[in-house]
Write a protein that holds these residues in place. Structure first.
Motif, short mmCIF file in Angstrom:
data_model
loop_
_atom_site.label_atom_id
_atom_site.label_comp_id
_atom_site.label_asym_id
_atom_site.label_seq_id
_atom_site.Cartn_x
_atom_site.Cartn_y
_atom_site.Cartn_z
N UNK A 159 0.83 -1.21 0.00
CA UNK A 159 0.00 0.00 0.00
C UNK A 159 0.86 1.26 0.00
N UNK A 160 1.95 1.24 0.78
CA UNK A 160 2.86 2.38 0.81
C UNK A 160 3.42 2.67 -0.58
N UNK A 161 3.70 1.60 -1.32
CA UNK A 161 4.40 1.75 -2.61
C UNK A 161 3.65 2.66 -3.57
N UNK A 162 2.33 2.60 -3.59
CA UNK A 162 1.55 3.41 -4.53
C UNK A 162 1.75 4.91 -4.25
N UNK A 163 1.82 5.28 -3.00
CA UNK A 163 2.02 6.69 -2.66
C UNK A 163 3.47 7.11 -2.89
N UNK A 164 4.40 6.28 -2.51
CA UNK A 164 5.82 6.61 -2.66
C UNK A 164 6.18 6.84 -4.12
N UNK A 165 5.66 6.01 -5.01
CA UNK A 165 5.96 6.15 -6.43
C UNK A 165 5.43 7.46 -7.01
N UNK A 166 4.48 8.07 -6.34
CA UNK A 166 3.86 9.30 -6.83
C UNK A 166 4.33 10.53 -6.06
N UNK A 167 5.44 10.38 -5.36
CA UNK A 167 6.05 11.54 -4.72
C UNK A 167 5.51 11.91 -3.36
N UNK A 168 4.81 10.98 -2.70
CA UNK A 168 4.29 11.23 -1.35
C UNK A 168 5.02 10.36 -0.34
N UNK A 169 5.31 10.91 0.82
CA UNK A 169 5.82 10.09 1.92
C UNK A 169 4.65 9.32 2.54
N UNK A 170 4.98 8.23 3.22
CA UNK A 170 3.95 7.45 3.91
C UNK A 170 4.34 7.28 5.37
N UNK A 171 3.36 7.41 6.23
CA UNK A 171 3.54 7.12 7.65
C UNK A 171 2.43 6.17 8.07
N UNK A 172 2.74 4.88 8.09
CA UNK A 172 1.80 3.87 8.57
C UNK A 172 2.03 3.71 10.07
N UNK A 173 0.98 3.82 10.86
CA UNK A 173 1.17 3.75 12.31
C UNK A 173 0.14 2.82 12.94
N UNK A 174 0.54 2.24 14.06
CA UNK A 174 -0.36 1.42 14.88
C UNK A 174 -1.02 2.32 15.91
N UNK A 175 -2.33 2.48 15.80
CA UNK A 175 -3.05 3.30 16.76
C UNK A 175 -3.54 2.49 17.94
N UNK A 176 -4.36 3.08 18.78
CA UNK A 176 -4.91 2.35 19.93
C UNK A 176 -5.69 1.11 19.48
N UNK A 177 -5.39 -0.02 20.10
CA UNK A 177 -6.06 -1.27 19.75
C UNK A 177 -5.53 -1.93 18.51
N UNK A 178 -4.41 -1.44 17.97
CA UNK A 178 -3.88 -1.93 16.70
C UNK A 178 -2.39 -2.24 16.83
N UNK A 179 -1.95 -3.38 16.33
CA UNK A 179 -0.54 -3.68 16.28
C UNK A 179 0.14 -3.44 17.62
N UNK A 180 1.24 -2.69 17.59
CA UNK A 180 1.96 -2.42 18.84
C UNK A 180 1.13 -1.61 19.83
N UNK A 181 0.07 -0.96 19.35
CA UNK A 181 -0.77 -0.18 20.25
C UNK A 181 -1.87 -0.97 20.92
N UNK A 182 -1.99 -2.27 20.59
CA UNK A 182 -3.16 -3.01 21.09
C UNK A 182 -3.02 -3.46 22.53
N UNK A 183 -1.82 -3.48 23.06
CA UNK A 183 -1.62 -4.00 24.42
C UNK A 183 -1.83 -2.93 25.48
N UNK A 184 -1.36 -1.74 25.22
CA UNK A 184 -1.47 -0.66 26.21
C UNK A 184 -2.75 0.15 26.04
#
Length: 353
Positions: A159-184
């Motif tokens: 998913x990041x690749x589509x934005x990067x190829x078009x000149x945009x930076x990507x910041x994918x993050x784990x929010x509350x209840x998600x990924x690294x954020x799901x425990x705390x």
């Protein structure tokens, strides 16, 4: 093929997602072939991930950075799918999750373009993300990528690749209840809070243009991103993919959701329903004034396309709904029909390229 009804349901729903988000076809085939019942899921996928991890570590030791990046990124996403909805055995799930995070982090300096792990102050702790910038771009716009109920930043490379190829930076993050954020942190329906923290962080960096920020979200993130856009004036455009408009209604109709209950930190399904009812854009969608693209799949039974159509209908700014004929949840079976096109849409609104 697996006969366990739960395994069969997960495979039927998510097979296109596994492949489109970076799982090699052979790993998908071999992992699922080895699963006799749901209790086998995490270990079967982790065994496949270990193959890629070992090759990646060997490549690192040999100074072969390109190969190391490829192998370790694959290991990260395969470990992620070992854990993604395996909430019945938290110890096993967390062990695979830690490996997913470690492998993607090790891969980041060696992939093209490279990425970095970032820490974002939030509430009494931190959220974690992956920041990647298009090569050669000076102060590019940024797409903030919001995860779903069972997705995480380690799954986002394609998913990041589509934005990067078009000149945009990507910041994918784990929010509350998600990924690294799901425990705390528990699932937080008021997702403008973590998004505000992410944008505050972006404003501290002098290598990005924080005046040109887009929001993108998939599945539950397809609610989170529009919800944040309704309250966050710094968002200049928003894409939501297969998000619910009124999740309480869907939660009740579907008899609850154990993954949601666990990640909402609720002791019972009844308590989880009180959280699910807060995931509702009624009276909120009308506050979305930035351009909105709501994407859905015609055949989606988790968050039917009427949910995305309602978002587009009720937003006050320029909006459209793209409902893909034959598309499943998140239209992962039709990614070629919307991923490049929606990245073009975002690039146009952020002035990228």
């Amino acid at each position: 093929m697996a006969v366990d009804p739960k395994v069969a349901a997960v495979i039927e729903r998510w097979a296109p997602r596994f492949i489109s988000n970076g799982v090699p076809l052979t790993d998908y085939q071999e992992a699922t072939k080895a699963i006799a019942n749901w209790d086998d899921w995490c270990a079967a996928w982790a065994r496949r991930a270990e193959i890629h991890e070992a090759m990646g570590m060997a490549a690192l030791d040999a100074g072969k950075g390109i190969s190391a990046g490829e192998h370790l990124q694959t290991a990260g996403v395969v470990y992620h799918f070992a854990k993604f909805v395996f909430v019945g055995d938290m110890a096993q799930m967390k062990a695979s999750h830690e490996k997913a995070v470690r492998c993607r982090d090790l891969a980041l300096p060696h992939i093209d373009p490279p990425g970095i792990r970032v820490e974002i102050p939030y509430a009494d702790a931190s959220l974690f993300g992956i920041l990647r910038k298009p090569p050669g771009a000076q102060s590019p716009p940024v797409v903030v990528m919001c995860m779903g109920m069972d997705s995480a930043k380690e799954e986002m490379a394609s998913n990041e690749a589509h934005f990067l190829k078009r000149g945009m930076a990507s910041l994918a993050f784990d929010g509350p209840g998600q990924g690294e954020g799901e425990y705390h942190f528990a699932i937080t329906p008021e997702y403008e809070k973590p998004v505000a923290a992410v944008i505050d962080y972006l404003e501290t960096r002098d290598d990005l243009d924080a005046s040109r920020i887009g929001l993108w979200g998939v599945s539950f993130g397809g609610y989170y991103a529009p919800r944040a856009a309704a309250f966050e004036p710094r968002a200049k455009a928003c894409i939501g993919i297969s998000g619910p408009f009124d999740y309480g209604k869907l939660f009740k109709a579907q008899g609850g959701n154990e993954v949601f209950r666990v990640r909402a930190h609720c002791a019972s399904m009844e308590e989880a329903y009180t959280v699910a009812k807060r995931i509702d854009l009624t009276g909120v969608a009308e506050k979305i004034s930035c351009p909105l693209l709501a994407i859905g799949g015609e055949l989606d039974t988790l968050t039917p396309p009427a949910e995305q159509q309602r978002m587009a209908n009720e937003a006050s700014g320029p909006s459209e709904a793209l409902i893909l004929e034959g598309g499943n949840h998140c239209a992962n079976n039709l990614r070629h029909m919307y991923s490049p096109q929606s990245a073009d849409w975002m690039a146009g609104h952020l002035g990228a390229g």
